[in-house]
Write a protein that holds these residues in place. Structure first.
Motif, PDB file in Angstrom:
ATOM      1  N   ALA A  98     -31.027   3.510  16.471  1.00 37.50           N
ATOM      2  CA  ALA A  98     -32.203   4.165  15.876  1.00 37.50           C
ATOM      3  C   ALA A  98     -32.674   3.393  14.646  1.00 37.50           C
ATOM      4  O   ALA A  98     -33.889   3.237  14.437  1.00 37.50           O
ATOM      5  CB  ALA A  98     -31.872   5.613  15.515  1.00 37.50           C
ATOM      6  N   SER A  99     -31.752   2.883  13.852  1.00 37.92           N
ATOM      7  CA  SER A  99     -32.117   2.088  12.676  1.00 37.92           C
ATOM      8  C   SER A  99     -32.756   0.765  13.087  1.00 37.92           C
ATOM      9  O   SER A  99     -33.746   0.332  12.491  1.00 37.92           O
ATOM     10  CB  SER A  99     -30.880   1.830  11.808  1.00 37.92           C
ATOM     11  OG  SER A  99     -30.366   3.043  11.313  1.00 37.92           O
ATOM     12  N   ILE A 100     -32.196   0.134  14.099  1.00 38.07           N
ATOM     13  CA  ILE A 100     -32.775  -1.120  14.612  1.00 38.07           C
ATOM     14  C   ILE A 100     -34.190  -0.864  15.128  1.00 38.07           C
ATOM     15  O   ILE A 100     -35.117  -1.630  14.830  1.00 38.07           O
ATOM     16  CB  ILE A 100     -31.877  -1.724  15.713  1.00 38.07           C
ATOM     17  CG1 ILE A 100     -30.581  -2.241  15.103  1.00 38.07           C
ATOM     18  CG2 ILE A 100     -32.606  -2.833  16.484  1.00 38.07           C
ATOM     19  CD1 ILE A 100     -29.514  -2.618  16.117  1.00 38.07           C
ATOM     20  N   ASP A 101     -34.358   0.206  15.892  1.00 37.43           N
ATOM     21  CA  ASP A 101     -35.684   0.540  16.430  1.00 37.43           C
ATOM     22  C   ASP A 101     -36.696   0.757  15.309  1.00 37.43           C
ATOM     23  O   ASP A 101     -37.837   0.295  15.396  1.00 37.43           O
ATOM     24  CB  ASP A 101     -35.608   1.789  17.314  1.00 37.43           C
ATOM     25  CG  ASP A 101     -34.830   1.564  18.592  1.00 37.43           C
ATOM     26  OD1 ASP A 101     -34.565   0.394  18.957  1.00 37.43           O
ATOM     27  OD2 ASP A 101     -34.467   2.580  19.235  1.00 37.43           O
ATOM     28  N   TYR A 102     -36.285   1.450  14.246  1.00 40.31           N
ATOM     29  CA  TYR A 102     -37.187   1.689  13.123  1.00 40.31           C
ATOM     30  C   TYR A 102     -37.600   0.375  12.461  1.00 40.31           C
ATOM     31  O   TYR A 102     -38.778   0.144  12.193  1.00 40.31           O
ATOM     32  CB  TYR A 102     -36.547   2.619  12.083  1.00 40.31           C
ATOM     33  CG  TYR A 102     -37.383   2.723  10.835  1.00 40.31           C
ATOM     34  CD1 TYR A 102     -38.503   3.549  10.807  1.00 40.31           C
ATOM     35  CD2 TYR A 102     -37.099   1.957   9.708  1.00 40.31           C
ATOM     36  CE1 TYR A 102     -39.301   3.624   9.674  1.00 40.31           C
ATOM     37  CE2 TYR A 102     -37.888   2.022   8.576  1.00 40.31           C
ATOM     38  CZ  TYR A 102     -38.984   2.853   8.566  1.00 40.31           C
ATOM     39  OH  TYR A 102     -39.784   2.909   7.455  1.00 40.31           O
ATOM     40  N   ILE A 103     -36.614  -0.484  12.198  1.00 35.98           N
ATOM     41  CA  ILE A 103     -36.925  -1.756  11.539  1.00 35.98           C
ATOM     42  C   ILE A 103     -37.854  -2.602  12.418  1.00 35.98           C
ATOM     43  O   ILE A 103     -38.801  -3.214  11.918  1.00 35.98           O
ATOM     44  CB  ILE A 103     -35.633  -2.506  11.175  1.00 35.98           C
ATOM     45  CG1 ILE A 103     -34.911  -1.750  10.044  1.00 35.98           C
ATOM     46  CG2 ILE A 103     -35.912  -3.957  10.790  1.00 35.98           C
ATOM     47  CD1 ILE A 103     -33.527  -2.262   9.729  1.00 35.98           C
ATOM     48  N   TRP A 105     -39.989  -1.481  14.639  1.00 38.24           N
ATOM     49  CA  TRP A 105     -41.307  -0.830  14.602  1.00 38.24           C
ATOM     50  C   TRP A 105     -42.017  -1.171  13.299  1.00 38.24           C
ATOM     51  O   TRP A 105     -43.209  -1.511  13.288  1.00 38.24           O
ATOM     52  CB  TRP A 105     -41.144   0.694  14.735  1.00 38.24           C
ATOM     53  CG  TRP A 105     -42.425   1.422  14.470  1.00 38.24           C
ATOM     54  CD1 TRP A 105     -43.462   1.614  15.335  1.00 38.24           C
ATOM     55  CD2 TRP A 105     -42.826   1.998  13.220  1.00 38.24           C
ATOM     56  NE1 TRP A 105     -44.480   2.300  14.708  1.00 38.24           N
ATOM     57  CE2 TRP A 105     -44.105   2.544  13.401  1.00 38.24           C
ATOM     58  CE3 TRP A 105     -42.221   2.117  11.977  1.00 38.24           C
ATOM     59  CZ2 TRP A 105     -44.800   3.191  12.389  1.00 38.24           C
ATOM     60  CZ3 TRP A 105     -42.899   2.762  10.954  1.00 38.24           C
ATOM     61  CH2 TRP A 105     -44.174   3.289  11.170  1.00 38.24           C
ATOM     62  N   LYS A 106     -41.287  -1.091  12.181  1.00 34.66           N
ATOM     63  CA  LYS A 106     -41.888  -1.354  10.879  1.00 34.66           C
ATOM     64  C   LYS A 106     -42.340  -2.807  10.778  1.00 34.66           C
ATOM     65  O   LYS A 106     -43.427  -3.094  10.264  1.00 34.66           O
ATOM     66  CB  LYS A 106     -40.884  -1.030   9.767  1.00 34.66           C
ATOM     67  CG  LYS A 106     -41.523  -0.830   8.420  1.00 34.66           C
ATOM     68  CD  LYS A 106     -42.446   0.376   8.443  1.00 34.66           C
ATOM     69  CE  LYS A 106     -42.879   0.775   7.074  1.00 34.66           C
ATOM     70  NZ  LYS A 106     -43.773   1.925   7.075  1.00 34.66           N
ATOM     71  N   ASN A 107     -41.532  -3.743  11.269  1.00 36.17           N
ATOM     72  CA  ASN A 107     -41.941  -5.150  11.241  1.00 36.17           C
ATOM     73  C   ASN A 107     -43.176  -5.389  12.106  1.00 36.17           C
ATOM     74  O   ASN A 107     -44.060  -6.173  11.728  1.00 36.17           O
ATOM     75  CB  ASN A 107     -40.786  -6.057  11.669  1.00 36.17           C
ATOM     76  CG  ASN A 107     -39.826  -6.315  10.528  1.00 36.17           C
ATOM     77  OD1 ASN A 107     -40.214  -6.356   9.368  1.00 36.17           O
ATOM     78  ND2 ASN A 107     -38.558  -6.485  10.855  1.00 36.17           N
ATOM     79  N   ASN A 108     -43.246  -4.737  13.261  1.00 36.80           N
ATOM     80  CA  ASN A 108     -44.449  -4.848  14.102  1.00 36.80           C
ATOM     81  C   ASN A 108     -45.663  -4.275  13.377  1.00 36.80           C
ATOM     82  O   ASN A 108     -46.762  -4.831  13.450  1.00 36.80           O
ATOM     83  CB  ASN A 108     -44.243  -4.145  15.445  1.00 36.80           C
ATOM     84  CG  ASN A 108     -43.303  -4.900  16.349  1.00 36.80           C
ATOM     85  OD1 ASN A 108     -43.193  -6.123  16.263  1.00 36.80           O
ATOM     86  ND2 ASN A 108     -42.600  -4.189  17.200  1.00 36.80           N
ATOM     87  N   VAL A 113     -50.706  -5.292  10.402  1.00 39.91           N
ATOM     88  CA  VAL A 113     -51.480  -5.171   9.158  1.00 39.91           C
ATOM     89  C   VAL A 113     -51.871  -6.557   8.670  1.00 39.91           C
ATOM     90  O   VAL A 113     -53.030  -6.809   8.346  1.00 39.91           O
ATOM     91  CB  VAL A 113     -50.686  -4.401   8.078  1.00 39.91           C
ATOM     92  CG1 VAL A 113     -51.349  -4.538   6.713  1.00 39.91           C
ATOM     93  CG2 VAL A 113     -50.534  -2.929   8.462  1.00 39.91           C
ATOM     94  N   GLU A 114     -50.914  -7.478   8.626  1.00 37.31           N
ATOM     95  CA  GLU A 114     -51.207  -8.824   8.125  1.00 37.31           C
ATOM     96  C   GLU A 114     -52.174  -9.579   9.029  1.00 37.31           C
ATOM     97  O   GLU A 114     -52.934 -10.420   8.561  1.00 37.31           O
ATOM     98  CB  GLU A 114     -49.903  -9.615   7.974  1.00 37.31           C
ATOM     99  CG  GLU A 114     -49.053  -9.127   6.806  1.00 37.31           C
ATOM    100  CD  GLU A 114     -47.757  -9.891   6.635  1.00 37.31           C
ATOM    101  OE1 GLU A 114     -47.333 -10.032   5.476  1.00 37.31           O
ATOM    102  OE2 GLU A 114     -47.155 -10.340   7.635  1.00 37.31           O
ATOM    103  N   ALA A 115     -52.159  -9.255  10.322  1.00 40.53           N
ATOM    104  CA  ALA A 115     -53.082  -9.905  11.257  1.00 40.53           C
ATOM    105  C   ALA A 115     -54.460  -9.252  11.243  1.00 40.53           C
ATOM    106  O   ALA A 115     -55.372  -9.709  11.926  1.00 40.53           O
ATOM    107  CB  ALA A 115     -52.499  -9.873  12.664  1.00 40.53           C
TER     108      ALA A 115
END
Length: 128
Positions: A98-103, A105-108, A113-115
């Motif tokens: 669940a923590s990996i999935d959150y990170i 998702w957040k990086n995506n 946002v940056e794109a």
């Protein structure tokens, strides 16, 4: 002992501690009283390392070792011990996933946002 540490990945202190606690039974000794580990000992020490990673404490590992030494009749009890540890590990694995999935998702989200694909939003910044 040093060679066995290299083969098993245990520190010298840990291996000595395990031996002194009786976790590595029937270790042979040289004429100079040095411990001599054979392939069976090394296999068992690697098993101990895994049991430790599974969350077993010393007393639990001693109990498990004692059951192993009793033979086939204790397999059901050993299975129960391992099943309990497996359940704990699976629960931990779900939390980690669940923590990996959150990170991820957040990086995506940050990539988008940056794109310029989506506007930036934050729970910490109020918009009106």
């Amino acid at each position: 002992m040093t060679q066995t540490c290299e083969k098993t990945g245990l520190s010298y202190e840990t291996l000595k501690f395990y031996c002194n606690k009786g976790l590595v039974p029937n270790v042979k000794r040289s004429e100079s009283n040095y411990r001599l580990f054979d392939d069976n000992d090394i296999g068992w020490i690697k098993s101990l390392k895994c049991l430790k990673r599974c969350g077993m404490g010393i007393d639990e590992m001693i109990r498990y070792k004692d059951l192993c030494l009793e033979g086939i009749s204790t397999i059901p009890e050993r299975r129960k011990i391992l099943a309990e540890k497996l359940k704990i590990l699976q629960d931990e694995k779900e939390k980690i996933q669940a923590s990996i999935d959150y990170i991820e998702w957040k990086n995506n989200f940050y990539d988008d946002v940056e794109a310029g694909k989506i506007p930036y939003t934050s729970y910490l910044i109020k918009t009106e």
